[in-house]
Design a protein around this motif. Structure first.
Motif, short mmCIF file in Angstrom:
data_model
loop_
_atom_site.label_atom_id
_atom_site.label_comp_id
_atom_site.label_asym_id
_atom_site.label_seq_id
_atom_site.Cartn_x
_atom_site.Cartn_y
_atom_site.Cartn_z
N VAL A 9 0.88 -1.17 0.00
CA VAL A 9 0.00 0.00 0.00
C VAL A 9 0.91 1.21 0.00
CG1 VAL A 9 -1.75 1.29 1.29
CG2 VAL A 9 -1.83 -1.21 1.23
N THR A 10 0.89 1.97 -1.09
CA THR A 10 1.78 3.14 -1.18
C THR A 10 1.08 4.44 -0.84
OG1 THR A 10 1.35 3.31 -3.55
CG2 THR A 10 3.28 2.01 -2.87
N GLU A 11 -0.25 4.45 -0.93
CA GLU A 11 -1.00 5.63 -0.50
C GLU A 11 -2.40 5.22 -0.08
OE1 GLU A 11 -2.95 8.26 -3.75
OE2 GLU A 11 -1.07 7.57 -4.63
N THR A 12 -2.91 5.88 0.94
CA THR A 12 -4.26 5.60 1.41
C THR A 12 -5.25 5.92 0.30
OG1 THR A 12 -3.62 6.13 3.66
CG2 THR A 12 -5.98 6.16 3.19
N GLY A 13 -6.14 4.98 0.04
CA GLY A 13 -7.14 5.18 -0.99
C GLY A 13 -6.62 4.96 -2.40
N GLY A 14 -5.40 4.46 -2.53
CA GLY A 14 -4.81 4.23 -3.85
C GLY A 14 -4.96 2.79 -4.30
N ILE A 15 -4.12 2.43 -5.25
CA ILE A 15 -4.09 1.05 -5.72
C ILE A 15 -2.88 0.36 -5.12
CG2 ILE A 15 -5.31 1.57 -7.87
CD1 ILE A 15 -2.57 1.36 -9.29
N LEU A 16 -2.84 -0.94 -5.21
CA LEU A 16 -1.72 -1.71 -4.69
C LEU A 16 -0.58 -1.71 -5.71
CD1 LEU A 16 -3.77 -4.76 -3.38
CD2 LEU A 16 -2.76 -2.93 -2.00
N GLU A 17 0.64 -1.64 -5.18
CA GLU A 17 1.83 -1.80 -6.02
C GLU A 17 2.39 -3.19 -5.71
OE1 GLU A 17 5.20 1.21 -6.58
OE2 GLU A 17 6.01 -0.19 -5.07
N PHE A 18 2.73 -3.94 -6.74
CA PHE A 18 3.25 -5.29 -6.54
C PHE A 18 4.75 -5.27 -6.68
CE2 PHE A 18 -1.12 -5.65 -7.89
CZ PHE A 18 -1.64 -6.40 -6.85
N ARG A 19 5.44 -5.80 -5.65
CA ARG A 19 6.90 -5.82 -5.61
C ARG A 19 7.40 -7.26 -5.65
NH1 ARG A 19 7.65 -1.32 -0.83
NH2 ARG A 19 6.66 0.41 -1.96
N ARG A 20 8.40 -7.45 -6.49
CA ARG A 20 8.99 -8.80 -6.63
C ARG A 20 9.49 -9.28 -5.27
NH1 ARG A 20 12.24 -10.99 -11.63
NH2 ARG A 20 12.79 -13.01 -10.78
N TRP A 21 9.27 -10.58 -5.01
CA TRP A 21 9.64 -11.17 -3.73
C TRP A 21 9.90 -12.66 -3.88
CZ3 TRP A 21 6.72 -14.76 -0.71
CH2 TRP A 21 7.23 -14.99 0.57
N SER A 22 10.86 -13.15 -3.13
CA SER A 22 11.13 -14.59 -3.05
C SER A 22 11.01 -15.01 -1.59
CB SER A 22 12.54 -14.92 -3.55
OG SER A 22 12.64 -14.65 -4.93
N PRO A 23 10.51 -16.21 -1.32
CA PRO A 23 10.40 -16.68 0.06
C PRO A 23 11.74 -16.56 0.79
CG PRO A 23 9.22 -18.16 -1.40
CD PRO A 23 9.97 -17.19 -2.28
N GLY A 24 11.67 -16.04 1.99
CA GLY A 24 12.87 -15.85 2.81
C GLY A 24 13.44 -14.45 2.75
N GLU A 25 13.05 -13.66 1.75
CA GLU A 25 13.55 -12.29 1.66
C GLU A 25 12.89 -11.41 2.73
OE1 GLU A 25 14.69 -12.01 -3.07
OE2 GLU A 25 12.93 -10.93 -2.37
N ALA A 26 13.63 -10.42 3.18
CA ALA A 26 13.17 -9.53 4.24
C ALA A 26 11.93 -8.74 3.81
CB ALA A 26 14.29 -8.57 4.63
N LEU A 27 11.07 -8.50 4.79
CA LEU A 27 9.85 -7.72 4.57
C LEU A 27 9.76 -6.62 5.61
CD1 LEU A 27 7.38 -10.70 4.06
CD2 LEU A 27 8.37 -9.26 2.27
N GLU A 28 9.01 -5.58 5.27
CA GLU A 28 8.72 -4.54 6.26
C GLU A 28 7.22 -4.50 6.48
OE1 GLU A 28 10.21 -0.85 4.71
OE2 GLU A 28 8.51 -0.57 3.37
N THR A 29 6.82 -3.94 7.62
CA THR A 29 5.40 -3.86 7.96
C THR A 29 4.77 -2.66 7.27
OG1 THR A 29 5.85 -4.89 10.08
CG2 THR A 29 3.77 -3.69 9.88
N GLY A 30 3.61 -2.91 6.68
CA GLY A 30 2.85 -1.86 6.03
C GLY A 30 1.60 -1.54 6.82
N PRO A 31 0.74 -0.69 6.25
CA PRO A 31 -0.50 -0.36 6.95
C PRO A 31 -1.43 -1.58 7.04
CG PRO A 31 -0.35 0.77 4.81
CD PRO A 31 0.91 0.01 5.00
N HIS A 32 -2.31 -1.55 8.00
CA HIS A 32 -3.32 -2.60 8.18
C HIS A 32 -2.71 -3.95 8.55
CE1 HIS A 32 -5.79 0.46 6.29
NE2 HIS A 32 -5.08 0.36 5.19
N GLY A 33 -1.44 -3.98 9.01
CA GLY A 33 -0.80 -5.23 9.40
C GLY A 33 -0.21 -6.03 8.25
N THR A 34 -0.14 -5.43 7.08
CA THR A 34 0.42 -6.12 5.92
C THR A 34 1.94 -6.17 6.01
OG1 THR A 34 0.50 -4.08 4.63
CG2 THR A 34 -1.51 -5.42 4.45
N ARG A 35 2.55 -7.00 5.17
CA ARG A 35 4.02 -7.07 5.07
C ARG A 35 4.36 -7.10 3.59
NH1 ARG A 35 7.25 -7.39 9.14
NH2 ARG A 35 8.54 -9.02 8.29
N HIS A 36 5.43 -6.39 3.23
CA HIS A 36 5.84 -6.31 1.83
C HIS A 36 7.34 -6.05 1.73
CE1 HIS A 36 4.75 -2.13 2.97
NE2 HIS A 36 5.89 -1.87 2.36
#
Length: 194
Positions: free
Chosen positions: A82-109
């Motif tokens: 989630v890059t902005e409230t009320g916006g659309i989702l941005e999809f970021r490349r990810w592989s299992p085991g790679e580090a994530l950060e906490t986003g709004p609403h308890g998400t991780r990306h």
């Protein structure tokens, strides 16, 4: 489908569906996630397709075993941010085991990963019907994102749920877009909406 839920408006259905999902997640969560992983080949994805999943929130069916199975089959994975409230989702490349950060609403990306455009989107939900309509959380992120992705090109949309999340009819609004497939621990449902 288990015990039917009587027709409700979206607010009441969200409340009932959250409770039902919480109960089944406690009782069947890990087994259901393993069953989903066994469906990786049944989704009909093109070789090396980019598949955007999600990091599971409390009570959601865990998509991570399925995503790992898809990665083992050669698919590129992504997680939404989630890059902005009320916006659309941005999809970021990810592989299992790679580090994530906490986003709004308890998400991780992924924090700093290149954005990708998915060919397939795994979608969380509270309830679904056989037409392919889903009841989300009410924030509209997936509604806005699906509208853009479906307008810009063909994307396979797959709702992930416990079988008990099925209802007879999800109340809809004009902007709701039906999903192509619903994957549960009992198998893949090709929806009537597509």
């Amino acid at each position: 489908m288990t015990e039917s839920i009587p027709p409700l408006d979206k607010t009441d259905l969200r409340r009932v569906a959250r409770q039902r999902r919480r109960e089944v997640a406690l009782a069947q969560g890990p087994a259901a996630a393993r069953a989903l992983a066994g469906l990786a080949g049944a989704l009909g994805l093109a070789a090396r397709a980019v598949v955007a999943g999600y990091w599971p929130l409390e009570g959601e069916i865990d998509p991570l075993p399925l995503m790992e199975a898809l990665a083992a089959r050669g698919h590129v994975l992504a997680l939404p941010a989630v890059t902005e409230t009320g916006g659309i989702l941005e999809f970021r490349r990810w592989s299992p085991g790679e580090a994530l950060e906490t986003g709004p609403h308890g998400t991780r990306h992924p924090a700093a990963a290149p954005p990708v455009v998915p060919a397939a989107l795994l979608v969380p939900l509270l309830a679904f019907d056989r037409r392919g309509f889903r009841l989300g959380y009410g924030g509209g992120y997936y509604d806005r994102t699906l509208a853009g992705l479906c307008r810009d090109g063909r994307i396979l949309t797959v709702g992930l749920a416990f079988a008990t999340q099925e209802v007879d009819t999800v109340p809809t609004d004009p902007w709701d877009i039906p999903l192509d497939l619903i994957a549960t621990e009992q198998g893949v449902i090709v929806t009537a909406g597509k």
